[in-house]
Structure formats: structure tokens, C-alpha cells
Design an enzyme around this catalytic site. Structure first.
Site, PDB file in Angstrom:
ATOM      1  N   THR A  93      -6.104  -7.377 -14.026  1.00  0.00           N
ATOM      2  CA  THR A  93      -7.019  -6.307 -14.472  1.00  0.00           C
ATOM      3  C   THR A  93      -6.200  -5.033 -14.660  1.00  0.00           C
ATOM      4  O   THR A  93      -6.222  -4.136 -13.824  1.00  0.00           O
ATOM      5  CB  THR A  93      -8.154  -6.066 -13.456  1.00  0.00           C
ATOM      6  OG1 THR A  93      -7.589  -5.877 -12.146  1.00  0.00           O
ATOM      7  CG2 THR A  93      -9.116  -7.223 -13.417  1.00  0.00           C
ATOM      8  N   GLU A 159      -8.322  -9.571  -2.842  1.00  0.00           N
ATOM      9  CA  GLU A 159      -6.987  -9.904  -2.306  1.00  0.00           C
ATOM     10  C   GLU A 159      -6.334  -8.656  -1.732  1.00  0.00           C
ATOM     11  O   GLU A 159      -6.580  -7.543  -2.189  1.00  0.00           O
ATOM     12  CB  GLU A 159      -6.113 -10.524  -3.401  1.00  0.00           C
ATOM     13  CG  GLU A 159      -5.915  -9.679  -4.652  1.00  0.00           C
ATOM     14  CD  GLU A 159      -4.733  -8.733  -4.566  1.00  0.00           C
ATOM     15  OE1 GLU A 159      -3.962  -8.837  -3.592  1.00  0.00           O
ATOM     16  OE2 GLU A 159      -4.595  -7.884  -5.465  1.00  0.00           O
ATOM     17  N   LEU A 161      -2.732  -8.684  -1.008  1.00  0.00           N
ATOM     18  CA  LEU A 161      -1.337  -9.109  -0.947  1.00  0.00           C
ATOM     19  C   LEU A 161      -0.389  -7.925  -1.069  1.00  0.00           C
ATOM     20  O   LEU A 161      -0.589  -7.028  -1.882  1.00  0.00           O
ATOM     21  CB  LEU A 161      -1.027 -10.096  -2.073  1.00  0.00           C
ATOM     22  CG  LEU A 161      -1.867 -11.368  -2.154  1.00  0.00           C
ATOM     23  CD1 LEU A 161      -1.239 -12.321  -3.157  1.00  0.00           C
ATOM     24  CD2 LEU A 161      -2.013 -12.029  -0.808  1.00  0.00           C
ATOM     25  N   GLU A 163       3.449  -7.203  -2.082  1.00  0.00           N
ATOM     26  CA  GLU A 163       4.618  -7.853  -2.684  1.00  0.00           C
ATOM     27  C   GLU A 163       5.750  -7.883  -1.665  1.00  0.00           C
ATOM     28  O   GLU A 163       6.027  -6.899  -0.997  1.00  0.00           O
ATOM     29  CB  GLU A 163       5.039  -7.128  -3.965  1.00  0.00           C
ATOM     30  CG  GLU A 163       4.006  -7.271  -5.071  1.00  0.00           C
ATOM     31  CD  GLU A 163       4.547  -6.915  -6.440  1.00  0.00           C
ATOM     32  OE1 GLU A 163       5.745  -7.146  -6.697  1.00  0.00           O
ATOM     33  OE2 GLU A 163       3.767  -6.407  -7.261  1.00  0.00           O
ATOM     34  N   ASN A 219      -6.532   0.935  -1.007  1.00  0.00           N
ATOM     35  CA  ASN A 219      -5.406   1.446  -1.788  1.00  0.00           C
ATOM     36  C   ASN A 219      -5.446   2.962  -1.900  1.00  0.00           C
ATOM     37  O   ASN A 219      -4.410   3.634  -1.867  1.00  0.00           O
ATOM     38  CB  ASN A 219      -5.401   0.817  -3.183  1.00  0.00           C
ATOM     39  CG  ASN A 219      -4.708  -0.540  -3.209  1.00  0.00           C
ATOM     40  OD1 ASN A 219      -4.133  -0.964  -2.200  1.00  0.00           O
ATOM     41  ND2 ASN A 219      -4.774  -1.216  -4.317  1.00  0.00           N
ATOM     42  N   PHE A 260       3.951   4.333   6.755  1.00  0.00           N
ATOM     43  CA  PHE A 260       3.842   4.993   5.449  1.00  0.00           C
ATOM     44  C   PHE A 260       3.884   6.516   5.550  1.00  0.00           C
ATOM     45  O   PHE A 260       3.256   7.218   4.768  1.00  0.00           O
ATOM     46  CB  PHE A 260       2.592   4.521   4.705  1.00  0.00           C
ATOM     47  CG  PHE A 260       2.624   3.043   4.393  1.00  0.00           C
ATOM     48  CD1 PHE A 260       3.368   2.580   3.320  1.00  0.00           C
ATOM     49  CD2 PHE A 260       1.961   2.139   5.200  1.00  0.00           C
ATOM     50  CE1 PHE A 260       3.427   1.213   3.049  1.00  0.00           C
ATOM     51  CE2 PHE A 260       2.026   0.781   4.943  1.00  0.00           C
ATOM     52  CZ  PHE A 260       2.757   0.318   3.867  1.00  0.00           C
ATOM     53  N   GLY A 268       4.554   3.220  -6.604  1.00  0.00           N
ATOM     54  CA  GLY A 268       4.447   2.700  -7.964  1.00  0.00           C
ATOM     55  C   GLY A 268       3.928   1.282  -7.912  1.00  0.00           C
ATOM     56  O   GLY A 268       3.150   0.930  -7.032  1.00  0.00           O
ATOM     57  N   CYS A 271      -0.246  -2.233  -8.925  1.00  0.00           N
ATOM     58  CA  CYS A 271      -1.579  -2.142  -8.314  1.00  0.00           C
ATOM     59  C   CYS A 271      -1.985  -0.727  -7.925  1.00  0.00           C
ATOM     60  O   CYS A 271      -2.983  -0.208  -8.418  1.00  0.00           O
ATOM     61  CB  CYS A 271      -1.650  -3.046  -7.086  1.00  0.00           C
ATOM     62  SG  CYS A 271      -1.638  -4.799  -7.494  1.00  0.00           S
ATOM     63  N   LYS A 335       9.564  -1.474  -5.078  1.00  0.00           N
ATOM     64  CA  LYS A 335       9.691  -1.653  -3.640  1.00  0.00           C
ATOM     65  C   LYS A 335      10.693  -2.774  -3.398  1.00  0.00           C
ATOM     66  O   LYS A 335      11.008  -3.541  -4.310  1.00  0.00           O
ATOM     67  CB  LYS A 335       8.341  -1.992  -3.002  1.00  0.00           C
ATOM     68  CG  LYS A 335       7.764  -3.325  -3.442  1.00  0.00           C
ATOM     69  CD  LYS A 335       6.453  -3.659  -2.725  1.00  0.00           C
ATOM     70  CE  LYS A 335       6.697  -3.955  -1.266  1.00  0.00           C
ATOM     71  NZ  LYS A 335       5.476  -4.442  -0.577  1.00  0.00           N
TER      72      LYS A 335
END
Length: 447
Positions: A93, A159, A161, A163, A219, A260, A268, A271, A335
Site C-alpha cells: 500500500t 503486521e 514486522l 526489517e 508508527n 529510539f 526512512g 513504511c 537501517k
């Protein structure tokens, strides 16, 4: 009878989900509309770099020696509809071109292609990140267009996830969220996720809108935390403070936490940036845009970090133009532990300096091919040492472990000047300074 599972879309999310479902003991059929991708997966090869995924895939793909044979791939929608009890939709998406809003065309196409083949009871499960309200619309479409009618149900299962940790996050998720409308849908999803639930993963049952909001909310919160510490880095630079010590001090507060809070060139990837922009766009469509106006500043702070790194580099080179200056860039992916360069801050900074006349040489452990496809005019090296050779300044822009373990003294022998800028606040500043480097990082005193 054991459930049979299908996965529609075999990109990063879909390939991982399909392999993980086979690992959990299910027979799985994956579908994609790109022949090259299907051919690769049938050989047990993944189209992206993700630690542990190819090994997991090869353990289950039919036709590979020693595999369980529980995982197959197809391009045939009729075969998919006949095979599956639970169909996971894992298509992309992306952000619409020229807009903040989410492009739902791939999800809509997947549902439209699947619906005519649902002739008996089936559960379609959306995993893609979509604007809130999409599930209601898609559920109505399924009920109208599937031969099974109301027996073709929809659920939403976002989801989460990361990376570099996708296999772990699928097999041992920190939470499983399901938006359902019936006891049958919940029962089927509890059966799908029985193993991780038994191993301690929380199982959260909710409605469609809440399930759709969970991913974008998470997010947005993460983006806020990252941009907050980057804003503090700007204040530290203006006052002579040290953002690393500031982050350490506030991180001891249980209400805040330490994760974080490392200042740098920002986030970046495929997502986080597009999800918060789509969230803002959807809030505007719903007449609730004022609730998310703060996200515009979050996005602005994040993008500003890239320009600040370019200007910091210019300062370290004497404040003049980049023309004739050699710049080594360590990192191209957004990342570590990934080959993903989508909206990569590292590659963006490298590209800006190059466009302003700098001679930029990039090295990344896994992202070189993808970086070349986006920025073919940049220079590329086969190692960190070769990237640094002859450089007037070194930029550390992706926090790969390989870069943290570099020998500053060895690099100093080949660099034209010993100047390093840590765009991730991850290097050992004192080790580099002992080796004779001038070390700078965002929001920290220079030396």
C-alpha cells in the site's frame, strides 16, 4: 481437518508470512502476479535481504531437497480459492504519487481477483496497512461478489514486522491484533496463531477500525519519539549541550524509556514515512485533521535532519562549496540488517552532496545493488576501507555493526583528512579521537 492457508502478495511481508505459516505446520500456497518473483521463490530464493528468511523458506518450499514441501507458489487465482481456508492479503500500500494518501489499488485488485473464487466458507485476512474504514468497505465487497456470500468473511490482522527481525516478529510476535466481526473468524485466527499464543504472545481481539488504527498509531508514536530527540539535538547544538547524555538521563524515566532516543539523521524506509502521511491524509478525509496536525511537524523535523547533515558536512570541510571534495558515505540502507533503500536518509544525504558537486563514494554491506539502481551516478566501493581512501570527510549514516567495529587507525592511514561525522550517534567517539580523528555528531560537542 487442518487449516490450509494462502498468502496473496509475496514481497517482504508476504514471503515472510508464507514461510512462517509453513514453519508453524500449515500447508501454504502463495500467490503473486509477477512471474519472476514466483520463479525465484520456487527455487527457495528471496527477492530481498532479510536475515534468516531464505533458510526458513528453503526448509519448506516444495521441490527442494530435504524440505517439508508444505509451501508452494502459484499465479492461479482459481487454484488459490479452491485450496485455502484462510487467505492472507499481504500486498503493498504505497503512498500515492504526488499525495500523502495511501494507494489502495493493490489491495482492491487482490480482493476483486479473489472474490469470484470463494465458493465455500472462507476467511480473508487483511495484513496490509490501510486507511481506517477500508475493512468495512472490503467486507461489503466480499459479501456481494463472492459466490459464498456472507460465508466469505473478512478480518483485519495488522503486521508489525521490523526489517532485520521479520522472521522473529512473525514466529514470536510481541502482540497479535485481530479485528473480527464473528466468533468463527476469531476461532479461525486463534487456530492459525495457536503456537505463538501458547508461547506467550498476547492475542488482542477488537473491531475493524481499531485494528486498522493500531499499526498507524504505533508508527506515529515511534516517529514522534525519534523526531523528539532530533529536535532536542538541535537545541543541544544551540546551547552546547550533549544530546547523548540528555537521552541517557531522560531514558531512565519508565514513562519514557531508552529505546529510539538516539539522535541522528532520522527515519526512512518503505513504511514509517508513508504511513504517518497516509494517517494524516485519512484524518483529513474524516474531518479529524486537527487531531494529527502534530505529525506534520514530526515529518518536517525528520526531513530537516537530512539537510542538517549536509550542512554539518559543509562546515567540517571549511564552509565552502563541495566541488573537488571527496566524501565517503558509510551506509546506503535506511537501517542495518536490510537491503532496503526506500526513502533512505543515508542515500538522500549522499545524493544531495553529490548534486552539490561533491565526489561521493558509498559503501553498504547489503544495499549496494539497490542503491545503484536509484543513484547510478554516485561512486561505490567494495569495502569501507576503499570508500574512505582519499576522502576529506567520512559520514557514518547507517548503523551497521560492521561500521561500529571498524579500526579508526587503519582508516586514518588511507583518508586524505581524519574527519568523521556520525549521523547515527552510534560510533565510539573516544576511540576515533584517540586515532587522531576530528569527530562530530548531531547534538554533541565537537572536538
Amino acid at each position: 481437518m487442518a487449516l490450509k492457508i494462502t498468502v496473496i502478495g509475496t514481497g517482504y511481508l508476504g514471503a515472510t508470512h508464507a514461510a512462517a505459516m509453513a514453519e508453524l505446520g500449515f500447508e501454504v500456497l502463495g500467490l503473486d502476479v509477477v512471474p519472476e518473483k514466483i520463479d525465484k521463490l520456487r527455487r527457495g530464493e528471496v527477492p530481498m535481504y532479510e536475515p534468516g528468511l531464505e533458510e526458513l523458506l528453503r526448509r519448506h518450499v516444495a521441490g527442494i531437497e530435504g524440505s517439508t514441501g508444505r509451501l508452494r507458489f502459484t499465479m492461479d487465482w482459481a487454484e488459490l480459492g479452491e485450496f485455502g481456508d484462510v487467505h492472507f492479503v499481504c500486498v503493498n500500500t504505497p503512498q500515492r504519487h504526488g499525495e500523502y494518501a495511501c494507494d489502495m489499488s493493490y489491495v482492491d485488485s487482490a480482493i476483486a481477483s479473489l472474490a469470484p473464487h470463494l465458493k465455500g466458507p472462507a476467511l480473508v485476512v487483511g495484513k496490509s496497512t490501510v486507511p481506517v474504514g477500508s475493512a468495512d468497505r472490503l467486507a461489503a465487497y466480499l459479501a456481494e461478489h463472492a459466490p459464498a456470500g456472507a460465508d466469505a468473511e473478512l478480518a483485519w490482522n495488522p503486521e508489525f514486522l521490523r526489517e532485520g527481525f521479520a522472521v522473529q516478529d512473525t514466529l514470536r510476535p510481541d502482540r497479535i491484533v485481530v479485528g473480527v466481526r464473528s466468533e468463527r473468524s476469531e476461532k479461525l485466527l486463534r487456530e492459525v496463531y495457536a503456537t505463538p499464543v501458547e508461547e506467550g504472545s498476547p492475542f488482542v481481539v477488537t473491531d475493524f477500525p481499531t485494528a486498522e488504527l493500531v499499526k498507524t498509531s504505533a508508527n506515529s508514536f515511534l516517529a514522534t519519539k525519534i523526531s523528539f530527540i532530533n529536535a532536542m539535538a538541535e537545541l543541544c547544538e544551540a546551547t552546547g549541550g550533549d544530546v547523548a547524555k540528555l537521552a541517557e538521563a531522560i531514558g531512565y524515566d519508565d514513562r519514557i524509556g531508552r529505546k529510539f532516543l538516539r539522535a541522528g539523521i532520522g527515519f526512512g524506509g518503505g513504511c514509517l514515512p508513508k504511513d504517518i502521511r497516509a494517517f494524516m491524509a485519512r484524518a483529513g478525509e474524516l474531518g479529524a485533521d486537527q487531531a494529527l496536525t502534530f505529525l506534520r511537524e514530526i515529518d518536517s523535523i525528520n526531513m530537516r535532519q537530512r539537510g542538517r547533515m549536509v550542512e554539518l558536512t559543509r562546515q567540517e570541510l571549511g564552509g565552502g562549496p563541495f566541488l573537488g571534495k571527496r566524501v565517503a558515505v558509510l551506509g546506503a540502507t535506511f537501517k542495518p540488517d536490510s537491503d532496503d533503500v526506500r526513502d533512505s536518509p543515508a542515500l538522500n544525504v549522499a545524493g544531495q552532496i553529490h548534486l552539490q558537486g561533491g565526489q561521493v563514494t558509498v559503501y553498504d554491506p547489503k544495499g549496494m545493488d539497490n542503491a545503484r539502481s536509484i543513484f547510478p551516478t554516485l561512486g561505490y566501493a567494495d569495502s569501507a576501507l576503499e570508500a574512505v581512501r582519499g576522502a576529506h570527510v567520512v559520514l557514518h549514516l547507517t548503523e551497521w555493526r560492521e561500521f561500529r567495529e571498524l579500526d579508526p587507525a587503519e582508516l586514518g592511514e588511507v583518508a586524505a583528512e581524519r574527519v568523521v561525522l556520525d549521523g547515527r550517534n552510534a560510533l565510539d567517539a573516544e576511540a576515533w579521537r584517540r586515532a587522531g580523528w576530528r569527530f562530530r555528531a548531531m547534538g554533541r560537542p565537537g572536538a
